[in-house]
Design an enzyme around this catalytic site. Structure first.
Site: not given
Ligand code: PDD
Length: 289
Positions: A33, A52, A102, A148, A181, A206
């Site tokens: 996603y 990405r 699977h 992601k 993170e 990520l």
């Molecule tokens: N989340 N780390 C993780 C595990 C994330 O799921 C996200 C983003 C980020 C920040 O990435 P970005 O700057 O590209 O949004 C870091 C999104 C916003 C979500 O799951 O809603």
């Protein structure tokens, strides 16, 4: 105004949109996603999100459901039909629909695409003014957090732990005591020399688009940025801390577990970085009406 979603070729009322019960995203979390911020008709850093997305897909050997150009049209059209100035577009691609088994389904199985969009009210000024708390949690995820993936159960569990404890986010900590993170955000600290410190992009985190953009903006300002792991202990004694994401932008962290950072107020450097990022978003040319 009724919300509109895009599902496998059709724009539908949000409430009537659905996917097949044997979609592999639903049964195996076999998909990826992206969440993209939309401000005044602009998909913020849309090209980087597409880059990405393609990387996540190729790491999992899932095909693109359509060309990047066509996908960009669908993203903008979904955002446009939902009529908002500030919000997000969510897109999800799964390996497609097949009888539950699977291994990958046959090569002619089409990846499934869902796009939704919604207004997101700007974060309340009082949250930014006060800063947020984070809690620490063991990082129990897999070794490919650079992908992601929609498989987010560990992230859901640590975010819930944060909510229960009244915190905004959970900072996950690896087996060596280093912060990886947040559940849905990247983690940063600022040391006594004013250097920005954030974990380097590798498999443990990520490659956040907001992180990537802020790194570039900070470097342009001549701010020293050090990409290295930092421990939870170092974070607790940092001058300032903050988190970044598509939905939070740049958000000051004022407390980690029981430790209050500095005087418990958002740091001035963090607030300048937030300002820098907000200005960057405001300068973008509108790309749909
Ligand atoms: N989340 N780390 C993780 C595990 C994330 O799921 C996200 C983003 C980020 C920040 O990435 P970005 O700057 O590209 O949004 C870091 C999104 C916003 C979500 O799951 O809603």
């Amino acid at each position: 105004m009724s919300r509109i979603a895009y599902v496998n070729g059709r724009y539908l009322p949000h409430g009537a949109a659905s996917v097949h019960i044997e979609d592999r995203g639903y049964q195996f979390a076999d998909g990826v996603y992206e969440v993209i911020a939309v401000r005044d008709g602009v998909l913020i850093d849309g090209d980087w999100h597409m880059e990405r997305l393609q990387r996540s897909l190729s790491e999992l050997q899932i095909g693109m459901p359509m060309s990047v150009t066509a996908l960009n049209v669908v993203l903008r059209e979904t955002a446009r039909r939902n009529r908002f100035r500030e919000g997000i577009v969510y897109l999800q691609i799964s390996r497609g629909v097949a009888r539950r088994d699977h291994p990958f389904p046959s090569a002619d199985t089409r990846p499934a695409l869902v796009v939704t969009a919604r207004r997101t009210p700007p974060l309340a000024a009082k949250i930014i003014d006060a800063g947020v708390s984070v809690i620490s949690q063991p990082d129990i995820r897999w070794d490919r957090c650079d992908i992601k993936s929609i498989s987010l159960l560990p992230n859901v569990l640590v975010k819930q732990a944060a909510r229960v404890q009244g915190a905004f986010e959970a900072w996950q900590v690896d087996g060596d005591g280093f912060v990886t993170e947040g559940a849905s955000t990247n983690a940063w600290i600022i040391n006594g020399d004013g250097h920005l410190i954030t974990r380097p992009v590798e498999n443990a985190i990520l490659n956040g688009i907001t992180r990537r953009r802020l790194l570039a903006l900070a470097k342009q300002q001549g701010i020293t940025v050090v990409e290295r792991p930092f421990s939870l202990a170092e974070a607790k004694s940092a001058r300032e801390a903050f988190l970044t994401s598509t939905t939070a932008f740049v958000l000051p962290v004022v407390r980690i577990d029981e430790t209050v950072l500095g005087n418990g107020r958002p740091g001035s450097r963090t607030l300048s970085l937030r300002q820098l990022y907000m200005e960057f978003m405001a300068e973008k040319e509108t790309d749909f009406d």
